[in-house]
Motif scaffolding. Structure first.
Motif, PDB file in Angstrom:
ATOM      1  N   ALA A 267       0.889  -1.258   0.125  1.00 47.97           N
ATOM      2  CA  ALA A 267      -0.082  -0.095   0.318  1.00 47.97           C
ATOM      3  C   ALA A 267       0.737   1.210  -0.018  1.00 47.97           C
ATOM      4  O   ALA A 267       0.608   2.153  -0.729  1.00 47.97           O
ATOM      5  N   ASP A 268       1.921   1.194   0.802  1.00 45.40           N
ATOM      6  CA  ASP A 268       2.801   2.539   0.978  1.00 45.40           C
ATOM      7  C   ASP A 268       3.374   2.758  -0.633  1.00 45.40           C
ATOM      8  O   ASP A 268       3.703   3.660  -0.977  1.00 45.40           O
ATOM      9  N   VAL A 269       3.899   1.523  -1.181  1.00 48.45           N
ATOM     10  CA  VAL A 269       4.553   1.814  -2.534  1.00 48.45           C
ATOM     11  C   VAL A 269       3.541   2.167  -3.399  1.00 48.45           C
ATOM     12  O   VAL A 269       3.996   3.054  -4.217  1.00 48.45           O
ATOM     13  N   LEU A 270       2.476   1.540  -3.475  1.00 46.86           N
ATOM     14  CA  LEU A 270       1.098   2.276  -4.498  1.00 46.86           C
ATOM     15  C   LEU A 270       0.992   3.506  -4.339  1.00 46.86           C
ATOM     16  O   LEU A 270       0.698   4.254  -5.417  1.00 46.86           O
ATOM     17  N   THR A 271       0.834   3.915  -3.160  1.00 48.56           N
ATOM     18  CA  THR A 271       0.459   5.350  -2.873  1.00 48.56           C
ATOM     19  C   THR A 271       1.551   6.429  -2.908  1.00 48.56           C
ATOM     20  O   THR A 271       1.568   7.529  -2.849  1.00 48.56           O
ATOM     21  N   GLY A 272       2.861   6.097  -2.907  1.00 46.47           N
ATOM     22  CA  GLY A 272       3.811   6.761  -2.968  1.00 46.47           C
ATOM     23  C   GLY A 272       4.410   7.096  -1.655  1.00 46.47           C
ATOM     24  O   GLY A 272       5.360   8.137  -1.607  1.00 46.47           O
ATOM     25  N   ARG A 273       3.725   6.494  -0.662  1.00 45.16           N
ATOM     26  CA  ARG A 273       4.395   6.937   0.892  1.00 45.16           C
ATOM     27  C   ARG A 273       5.909   6.525   1.177  1.00 45.16           C
ATOM     28  O   ARG A 273       6.213   6.932   1.926  1.00 45.16           O
ATOM     29  N   LEU A 274       6.224   5.389   0.206  1.00 49.09           N
ATOM     30  CA  LEU A 274       7.447   4.870   0.448  1.00 49.09           C
ATOM     31  C   LEU A 274       8.391   5.205  -0.668  1.00 49.09           C
ATOM     32  O   LEU A 274       8.108   4.967  -1.803  1.00 49.09           O
ATOM     33  N   ASP A 275       9.526   6.039  -0.252  1.00 45.72           N
ATOM     34  CA  ASP A 275      10.155   6.487  -1.442  1.00 45.72           C
ATOM     35  C   ASP A 275      11.385   5.525  -1.815  1.00 45.72           C
ATOM     36  O   ASP A 275      11.753   4.647  -0.699  1.00 45.72           O
ATOM     37  N   GLY A 276      11.827   5.732  -3.085  1.00 44.42           N
ATOM     38  CA  GLY A 276      12.995   4.829  -3.409  1.00 44.42           C
ATOM     39  C   GLY A 276      12.725   4.362  -4.681  1.00 44.42           C
ATOM     40  O   GLY A 276      11.665   4.299  -5.166  1.00 44.42           O
ATOM     41  N   ARG A 277      13.734   3.689  -5.387  1.00 48.09           N
ATOM     42  CA  ARG A 277      13.527   3.050  -6.805  1.00 48.09           C
ATOM     43  C   ARG A 277      14.087   1.559  -6.474  1.00 48.09           C
ATOM     44  O   ARG A 277      14.641   1.136  -5.737  1.00 48.09           O
ATOM     45  N   ASP A 278      12.993   0.778  -7.459  1.00 46.38           N
ATOM     46  CA  ASP A 278      13.380  -0.833  -7.419  1.00 46.38           C
ATOM     47  C   ASP A 278      12.907  -1.221  -6.104  1.00 46.38           C
ATOM     48  O   ASP A 278      13.898  -1.979  -5.544  1.00 46.38           O
ATOM     49  N   LEU A 279      12.029  -0.906  -5.513  1.00 46.12           N
ATOM     50  CA  LEU A 279      11.631  -1.609  -4.350  1.00 46.12           C
ATOM     51  C   LEU A 279      11.090  -2.792  -4.365  1.00 46.12           C
ATOM     52  O   LEU A 279      10.233  -3.298  -5.445  1.00 46.12           O
ATOM     53  N   LEU A 280      11.712  -3.777  -3.460  1.00 50.07           N
ATOM     54  CA  LEU A 280      11.183  -5.286  -3.631  1.00 50.07           C
ATOM     55  C   LEU A 280       9.697  -5.340  -2.859  1.00 50.07           C
ATOM     56  O   LEU A 280       9.520  -4.758  -1.634  1.00 50.07           O
ATOM     57  N   VAL A 281       8.825  -5.856  -3.526  1.00 51.58           N
ATOM     58  CA  VAL A 281       7.215  -6.212  -3.092  1.00 51.58           C
ATOM     59  C   VAL A 281       7.209  -7.792  -3.156  1.00 51.58           C
ATOM     60  O   VAL A 281       7.277  -8.093  -4.335  1.00 51.58           O
ATOM     61  N   LEU A 282       6.574  -8.120  -2.200  1.00 51.34           N
ATOM     62  CA  LEU A 282       6.167  -9.745  -2.139  1.00 51.34           C
ATOM     63  C   LEU A 282       4.876  -9.748  -2.367  1.00 51.34           C
ATOM     64  O   LEU A 282       4.008  -9.282  -1.622  1.00 51.34           O
ATOM     65  N   SER A 283       4.324 -10.484  -3.156  1.00 52.77           N
ATOM     66  CA  SER A 283       2.758 -10.696  -3.296  1.00 52.77           C
ATOM     67  C   SER A 283       2.581 -12.459  -3.785  1.00 52.77           C
ATOM     68  O   SER A 283       2.863 -13.044  -4.732  1.00 52.77           O
ATOM     69  N   GLY A 284       2.090 -12.905  -2.816  1.00 45.83           N
ATOM     70  CA  GLY A 284       2.319 -14.509  -2.475  1.00 45.83           C
ATOM     71  C   GLY A 284       3.692 -15.014  -2.862  1.00 45.83           C
ATOM     72  O   GLY A 284       4.602 -14.704  -2.098  1.00 45.83           O
ATOM     73  N   ASP A 285       3.775 -15.863  -3.866  1.00 44.52           N
ATOM     74  CA  ASP A 285       5.174 -16.368  -3.908  1.00 44.52           C
ATOM     75  C   ASP A 285       5.905 -15.637  -5.337  1.00 44.52           C
ATOM     76  O   ASP A 285       6.967 -16.008  -5.443  1.00 44.52           O
ATOM     77  N   ARG A 286       5.568 -14.374  -5.378  1.00 42.70           N
ATOM     78  CA  ARG A 286       6.115 -13.668  -6.504  1.00 42.70           C
ATOM     79  C   ARG A 286       7.147 -12.656  -5.819  1.00 42.70           C
ATOM     80  O   ARG A 286       6.604 -12.036  -4.672  1.00 42.70           O
ATOM     81  N   VAL A 287       7.896 -12.301  -6.446  1.00 48.37           N
ATOM     82  CA  VAL A 287       9.101 -11.287  -5.953  1.00 48.37           C
ATOM     83  C   VAL A 287       8.732 -10.084  -7.121  1.00 48.37           C
ATOM     84  O   VAL A 287       9.255 -10.216  -8.453  1.00 48.37           O
ATOM     85  N   LEU A 288       8.252  -8.961  -6.728  1.00 51.19           N
ATOM     86  CA  LEU A 288       8.214  -8.074  -7.693  1.00 51.19           C
ATOM     87  C   LEU A 288       9.082  -6.830  -7.234  1.00 51.19           C
ATOM     88  O   LEU A 288       9.344  -6.573  -6.159  1.00 51.19           O
ATOM     89  N   VAL A 289       9.585  -6.112  -8.494  1.00 53.62           N
ATOM     90  CA  VAL A 289      10.038  -4.854  -8.500  1.00 53.62           C
ATOM     91  C   VAL A 289       9.305  -3.785  -8.663  1.00 53.62           C
ATOM     92  O   VAL A 289       8.829  -3.724  -9.751  1.00 53.62           O
TER      93      VAL A 289
END
Length: 538
Positions: A267-289
């Motif tokens: 939620a912080d990544v999608l709304t821009g509350r978390l700054d940074g580039r190429d942030l890692l996000v886990l969605s189930g078994d997936r690793v997303l950048v």
């Protein structure tokens, strides 16, 4: 019509609104005129009724009609009232409908053109009717003698021409109100057209349609996930790839980001509350950048766009590469160790120390067999045992002692040991790195493995490193967070996040605390399905 289509959007909006306003105001003016006419008719009828009641209330009028007096008393009195009240006619008749008064004296003595019956039966009649003088709003009431007998009728009317004159006086006022409303509407149309032009960035209808088609084609065609949010954190755009990667339904457009996911980091990544580039996000078994880019127009923030790239396969390949590298290191270590032992044995034989050579062979065989037998006896699952053997060779090459805890025991085979292998592999790799780089001697990594409860494995991995500070014990499980230098292929800060995500998705838990002899102690409770003892492996 073709020329109209090629006009600018703002011009078309103004023209349409002006036409609608003009038609609406004209229709409203006609309705207002109709209502005014009906109101004037009603007022004229009530006015005529009041005059008729005044005439019928005079005793001499009723007496003259009852006596059939045609000397002109009734005509004189009726005309005086007509002129005084401004009505069009005051007609008095007897029960036979014969006139005793009329604005036209030649009509006196003649029968009226309308039926006097209702009034002669005692009823009061208010209506718009046509008579000898034309169409008029009139009132008819019974004329009663002193004893209450109905001796005739009093009819008072106001001609339609007189009412029309009053209506014509109201036309300029209605027209003025209509003109004011039209001017206000046109001004509002101009303002609205200008506002719409700004909101559409000066684009025309065909350009907007083309942009919409291009946007849909682009969003559906790209391989990256795209999620756009407005300044209030509500989802405005989500393409098919983003819905697939995040496991989201397609009907989430318009919903707040915090309502569509339970992952605060996502939620912080999608709304821009978390700054940074190429942030890692886990969605189930997936690793997303993920990368979030704020969007603004003319200095005004209009939201942000987040792109999501699936790096699950790449991370899997990196982990496989690490496994191959570890296996290679293990084989190299075994090769070096075997070569050293072989050289030692050759030297002993060349020097003629046959007894020492035989003792050396027995010692080596016993040491190798002891480790292998210990793992084989205490860990029945072949995949988990093979992992521990491979990691022990890697640990030996790195100068770290890998040993099983005293109470380590996995006396059952697992239906699907992949989850446990993933957890063990990540924790042991981290522990080996921590023990090797801490500078403490001896460098030790201890692995605990036992069944607890009903179908649950307790995994514990302790190292002799510098440990994890209390302030970092939660952050180390965040995707992308690491205390190690970033180098080589792949990304750091994924292993522990995967371990926690895997354990929590299966109803388990992960914790970290200080080990009894220093360093860090990781404990994972992982529900597993055991294979029955009589069931042969597939």
């Amino acid at each position: 019509m073709r020329r109209f289509r090629h006009r600018r959007l703002s011009s078309q909006i103004f023209a349409f609104l002006a036409l609608i306003l003009l038609v609406t105001i004209m229709f409203g003016c006609l309705l207002a005129l109709r209502a005014s006419q009906q109101r004037l008719d009603h007022e004229s009828e009530r006015r005529a009724l009041a005059v008729a009641e005044a005439v019928a209330a005079e005793p001499e009028v009723a007496e003259a009609v009852a006596a059939h007096d045609r000397s002109g008393v009734v005509q004189t009195r009726a005309e005086a009232v007509r002129r005084a009240t401004g009505t069009s006619f005051v007609v008095v008749t007897d029960r036979g409908g014969i006139r005793f008064s009329h604005p036209d004296p030649t009509q006196i003595g003649r029968r009226v053109s309308t039926d006097p019956g209702p009034a002669l039966r005692g009823r009061t009649v208010l209506a718009v009717q046509t008579g000898t003088l034309g169409r008029s709003a009139r009132a008819k009431i019974p004329l009663r003698a002193a004893d209450g007998r109905i001796v005739g009728e009093v009819s008072v009317g106001i001609l339609e021409s007189t009412i029309r004159e009053q209506l014509e006086d109201a036309v300029p006022v209605i027209a003025l109100y209509g003109a004011i409303a039209l001017a206000a509407g046109l001004l509002a149309s101009v303002i609205l057209a200008a506002r719409l032009k700004r909101q559409t960035f000066g684009l025309e209808l065909d350009e907007i349609a083309e942009l919409l088609q291009e946007r849909e084609a682009t969003l559906r065609g790209i391989r990256e996930g795209v999620v756009a949010v407005d300044p209030h954190g509500r989802v405005r755009v989500v393409n098919d790839e983003a819905a697939r990667l995040l496991g989201l339904p397609r009907d989430i457009v318009g919903q707040p980001v915090d309502d569509i996911t339970d992952d605060p980091r996502l939620a912080d990544v999608l709304t821009g509350r978390l700054d940074g580039r190429d942030l890692l996000v886990l969605s189930g078994d997936r690793v997303l950048v993920a990368n979030h880019v704020p969007v603004s127009h003319e200095g005004r923030e209009v939201g942000g766009v987040t792109t999501l790239r699936d790096r699950t396969e790449l991370e899997g390949l990196v982990r496989e590469l690490d496994s191959v590298r570890d296996l290679t290191e293990a084989m190299r270590a075994q090769s070096h160790e075997f070569s050293n032992r072989l050289h030692t044995l050759s030297g002993l034989l060349q020097l003629g120390h046959d007894a020492e050579a035989l003792s050396f062979i027995k010692e080596i065989a016993h040491a190798d067999a002891a480790l292998r037998d210990s793992i084989t006896e205490r860990v029945r699952d072949p995949l988990v045992g093979a992992l521990l053997l491979a990691k022990s060779a890697v640990a030996s090459e790195r100068g770290v002692e890998l040993r099983l805890a005293d109470d380590a025991l996995l006396d059952a085979e697992l239906r699907d040991p992949r989850s446990l292998v993933t957890v063990l592999g990540n924790l042991i790799d981290n522990a080996l790195d921590a023990a090797r780089t801490s500078g403490r001697e001896p460098a030790v990594t201890e692995v605990g493995l036992r069944l607890v409860g009903d179908g649950e494995v307790l995994v514990s991995v302790a190292d002799s490193g510098i440990g994890v500070s209390p302030g970092e014990r939660e952050r180390i499980f965040e995707p992308g967070y690491t205390t190690k230098p970033t180098s080589g292929v792949g990304s750091r800060g994924v292993g522990l996040a995967l371990v926690r995500g895997l354990a929590e998705r299966r109803g388990g838990s992960v914790s970290v605390r200080e080990a009894p002899h220093g360093g860090a102690l990781f404990e994972v409770r992982l529900p597993v399905a055991l294979r029955p003892a009589q069931e042969a492996p597939a």
